[in-house]
Design an enzyme around this catalytic site. Structure first.
Site, PDB file in Angstrom:
ATOM      1  N   CYS A  71     -18.968 -39.196  -6.918  1.00 45.12           N
ATOM      2  CA  CYS A  71     -19.448 -37.863  -6.544  1.00 45.12           C
ATOM      3  C   CYS A  71     -19.749 -37.030  -7.786  1.00 45.12           C
ATOM      4  O   CYS A  71     -18.960 -37.001  -8.740  1.00 45.12           O
ATOM      5  CB  CYS A  71     -18.399 -37.160  -5.692  1.00 45.12           C
ATOM      6  SG  CYS A  71     -18.884 -35.510  -5.146  1.00 45.12           S
ATOM      7  N   CYS A 157     -21.824 -35.737   0.143  1.00 47.45           N
ATOM      8  CA  CYS A 157     -20.403 -36.064   0.053  1.00 47.45           C
ATOM      9  C   CYS A 157     -20.256 -37.556   0.346  1.00 47.45           C
ATOM     10  O   CYS A 157     -20.480 -37.987   1.483  1.00 47.45           O
ATOM     11  CB  CYS A 157     -19.582 -35.249   1.046  1.00 47.45           C
ATOM     12  SG  CYS A 157     -17.829 -35.705   1.058  1.00 47.45           S
ATOM     13  N   GLN A 276      -8.127 -38.876  14.831  1.00 45.81           N
ATOM     14  CA  GLN A 276      -7.931 -39.317  13.453  1.00 45.81           C
ATOM     15  C   GLN A 276      -9.284 -39.564  12.785  1.00 45.81           C
ATOM     16  O   GLN A 276     -10.200 -40.107  13.389  1.00 45.81           O
ATOM     17  CB  GLN A 276      -7.103 -40.600  13.412  1.00 45.81           C
ATOM     18  CG  GLN A 276      -5.693 -40.454  13.947  1.00 45.81           C
ATOM     19  CD  GLN A 276      -4.735 -39.855  12.920  1.00 45.81           C
ATOM     20  OE1 GLN A 276      -5.141 -39.405  11.865  1.00 45.81           O
ATOM     21  NE2 GLN A 276      -3.453 -39.844  13.247  1.00 45.81           N
ATOM     22  N   TYR A 303       2.562 -33.947  20.460  1.00 50.02           N
ATOM     23  CA  TYR A 303       1.345 -33.595  19.712  1.00 50.02           C
ATOM     24  C   TYR A 303       0.281 -34.654  19.989  1.00 50.02           C
ATOM     25  O   TYR A 303      -0.282 -35.269  19.076  1.00 50.02           O
ATOM     26  CB  TYR A 303       1.635 -33.489  18.211  1.00 50.02           C
ATOM     27  CG  TYR A 303       2.893 -32.742  17.862  1.00 50.02           C
ATOM     28  CD1 TYR A 303       2.908 -31.350  17.786  1.00 50.02           C
ATOM     29  CD2 TYR A 303       4.087 -33.417  17.617  1.00 50.02           C
ATOM     30  CE1 TYR A 303       4.078 -30.653  17.468  1.00 50.02           C
ATOM     31  CE2 TYR A 303       5.257 -32.748  17.300  1.00 50.02           C
ATOM     32  CZ  TYR A 303       5.245 -31.363  17.227  1.00 50.02           C
ATOM     33  OH  TYR A 303       6.402 -30.696  16.909  1.00 50.02           O
ATOM     34  N   GLU A 324       0.600 -31.704  24.599  1.00 48.71           N
ATOM     35  CA  GLU A 324      -0.434 -31.197  23.704  1.00 48.71           C
ATOM     36  C   GLU A 324      -0.682 -29.720  23.983  1.00 48.71           C
ATOM     37  O   GLU A 324      -0.764 -29.301  25.138  1.00 48.71           O
ATOM     38  CB  GLU A 324      -1.737 -31.988  23.898  1.00 48.71           C
ATOM     39  CG  GLU A 324      -2.955 -31.432  23.200  1.00 48.71           C
ATOM     40  CD  GLU A 324      -2.766 -31.274  21.691  1.00 48.71           C
ATOM     41  OE1 GLU A 324      -3.251 -30.257  21.160  1.00 48.71           O
ATOM     42  OE2 GLU A 324      -2.156 -32.157  21.061  1.00 48.71           O
ATOM     43  N   ASP A 372       3.514 -37.105  16.314  1.00 49.13           N
ATOM     44  CA  ASP A 372       2.396 -37.074  15.361  1.00 49.13           C
ATOM     45  C   ASP A 372       2.027 -35.610  15.118  1.00 49.13           C
ATOM     46  O   ASP A 372       0.978 -35.134  15.566  1.00 49.13           O
ATOM     47  CB  ASP A 372       1.203 -37.854  15.917  1.00 49.13           C
ATOM     48  CG  ASP A 372       0.085 -38.014  14.890  1.00 49.13           C
ATOM     49  OD1 ASP A 372       0.242 -37.535  13.749  1.00 49.13           O
ATOM     50  OD2 ASP A 372      -0.960 -38.603  15.232  1.00 49.13           O
ATOM     51  N   CYS A 399       1.076 -36.935   8.302  1.00 49.68           N
ATOM     52  CA  CYS A 399       0.024 -36.881   7.282  1.00 49.68           C
ATOM     53  C   CYS A 399       0.473 -36.100   6.053  1.00 49.68           C
ATOM     54  O   CYS A 399      -0.336 -35.838   5.158  1.00 49.68           O
ATOM     55  CB  CYS A 399      -1.252 -36.261   7.866  1.00 49.68           C
ATOM     56  SG  CYS A 399      -1.067 -34.544   8.399  1.00 49.68           S
TER      57      CYS A 399
END
Length: 458
Positions: A71, A157, A276, A303, A324, A372, A399
């Protein structure tokens, strides 16, 4: 050592953000873009309390693991931190990152398996949100610089295949229709963000604006030249906050939801539904999560987003619950349940996990809990509910290694809350859970971020 000094240093290790770490005159120096073993001349940018930050002025001895970034704005844009590091070393870095973060923040010593690779090193991302702003009186599109809201202008990108065409379309649209990028300081400008999500070969495009705009039909004609099948929404956001989307969505073209298939499950998503961002790694992650549960278990999926993983649990196991908060995602999960014939095995609940989970745990006392959560991790009340419930197995996806370490510390007892409400390391851990496996997945190649799957037992 003071600001603007020059120092010749050798990088000793990588920090948690992928930056090089060196020592000089008793000061710990953080230098983005410097790799282990490299010797470089560094300009000092700031010094405080024995910590300094600098930038490479001249690289004397490049490391074997260094590669040319793909990049043009790498090092300026805040999106990627590791494009200069050969991919197999990125995987090793992320394995050590998870291991070290668990130890440093959570006080946890655990075996961490080698990070599972992404089959695509570039062009893997199925979603982008790009800020639109002003620079020298011109509308620009790009990414925010690290730790700022200063837009780094870019024409493409490489971690997303279609980003360049979308950026070009936004610029043409703004110029043709006399529209301006948003200025965060003044609140002026009509165009705030462009967001695109890919589901298989279908796309959902959302243009975030501050007011009614002219020329939407022209923007549609530009999108027609990029995508074959897509939806286009206008989203209205007049708030002076960092929140990207406003509450009002208006469908201009296409369907509000699109369907896709994963692991034998047909699912769908809309503009607000969590999915995801790396399909290849998501498949590996979900297959691994499924391998941790058996056919005779009941799973409570917290979640749960649009219900894809919940449905996979329901298909394999006795039954599965999904919790959720986002209504759109919950509606997607309901349609998914019917489309896949899971009405008798899948139960979707719209609400906050901390409010809904305790009642389900009372009903399903032997259930396995899957988590999650977003980057902020698990709410304190959820952790307490799990500890008090007697749940025998927990499958956790995270994450964010830092909040994962915190949450695992509480569950395993290496961290406790003191009487002042501070989180501290326990002198004698006696937690209710033990860690059986820790497996990182490279959901985000070229960046410092990593996804981790953990299994715990009572």
């Amino acid at each position: 050592m003071k600001k603007n000094d020059l120092a010749t240093v050798v990088c000793e290790r990588l920090g948690s953000n992928g930056e090089g770490v060196a020592s000089f005159e008793g000061v710990t120096l953080f230098v983005p873009g410097l790799l282990v073993g490299e010797r470089a001349l560094v300009k000092i940018l700031s010094v405080k309390n024995g910590i300094a930050y600098g930038k490479v002025e001249e690289l004397y001895t490049p490391a074997e693991q260094r590669v040319r970034p793909a990049c043009a704005v790498f090092g300026k844009c805040g999106g990627c931190q590791l494009q200069h590091l050969r991919y197999r070393y990125q995987l090793a870095f992320k394995t050590e990152l998870v291991k070290n973060t668990l130890k440093k923040i959570g006080g946890i010593t655990a075996e961490v398996l080698p990070c599972v690779k992404s089959d695509k090193e570039y062009g893997y991302r199925n979603k982008l949100i790009l800020p639109i702003g002003q620079k020298n009186g011109k509308t620009v599109v790009g990414f925010y610089a690290e730790r700022s809201h200063r837009i780094v202008e870019t024409a493409e990108c490489p971690i997303t295949e279609w980003a360049g065409e979308v950026i070009s379309a936004v610029i043409k649209f703004a110029e043709k229709c006399g529209l301006d990028g948003y200025d965060e300081e003044t609140g002026k400008g009509q165009l705030r963000h462009i967001a695109v999500r890919q589901l298989s070969k279908k796309f959902i495009v959302v243009l975030v604006v501050t007011e009614e705009i002219k020329g939407a039909d022209y923007f549609v004609s530009l999108l027609d030249g990029i995508f074959k099948e897509y939806s286009f929404f206008l989203n209205f956001n007049v708030e002076k906050t960092n929140v990207v989307f406003g509450k009002e969505y208006r469908l201009v073209k296409g369907s509000p939801f699109y369907a896709a298939e994963e692991g034998g499950i047909t699912y769908e998503a809309g503009a607000e539904t969590f999915v995801q961002i790396n399909e290849n790694v998501r498949k590996k992650l979900y297959e691994s999560a499924l391998s941790l549960v058996s056919e005779d278990e009941t799973v409570i999926d917290c979640y749960s987003g649009g219900g894809l993983l919940t449905a996979m649990f329901a298909k394999k196991c006795k039954r599965a619950y999904g919790i959720e908060l986002v209504k759109e995602a919950g509606d997607c999960a309901e349609r998914l349940k019917k489309a896949n014939g899971l009405q008798s095995k899948m139960f979707n609940i719209t609400g906050r996990v901390e409010q809904e989970l305790p009642a389900i745990l009372k009903k399903e006392r032997n259930a396995t809990v899957a988590l999650d959560p977003p980057r902020a991790g698990i709410d304190r009340s959820v952790t307490s509910a799990l500890i008090e419930s007697g749940v025998k197995k927990i499958v956790m996806i995270s994450c964010n290694p830092a909040t994962l370490a915190r949450d695992l510390g509480l569950l395993t007892g290496t961290l406790v809350w003191d009487e002042k409400g501070n989180l501290v390391k326990s002198p004698s851990p006696d937690g209710k859970y033990k860690i059986l496996s820790v497996q990182p997945f490279d959901m985000f190649p070229q960046t410092k971020h990593v996804e981790t799957l953990v299994m715990l037992s009572r």
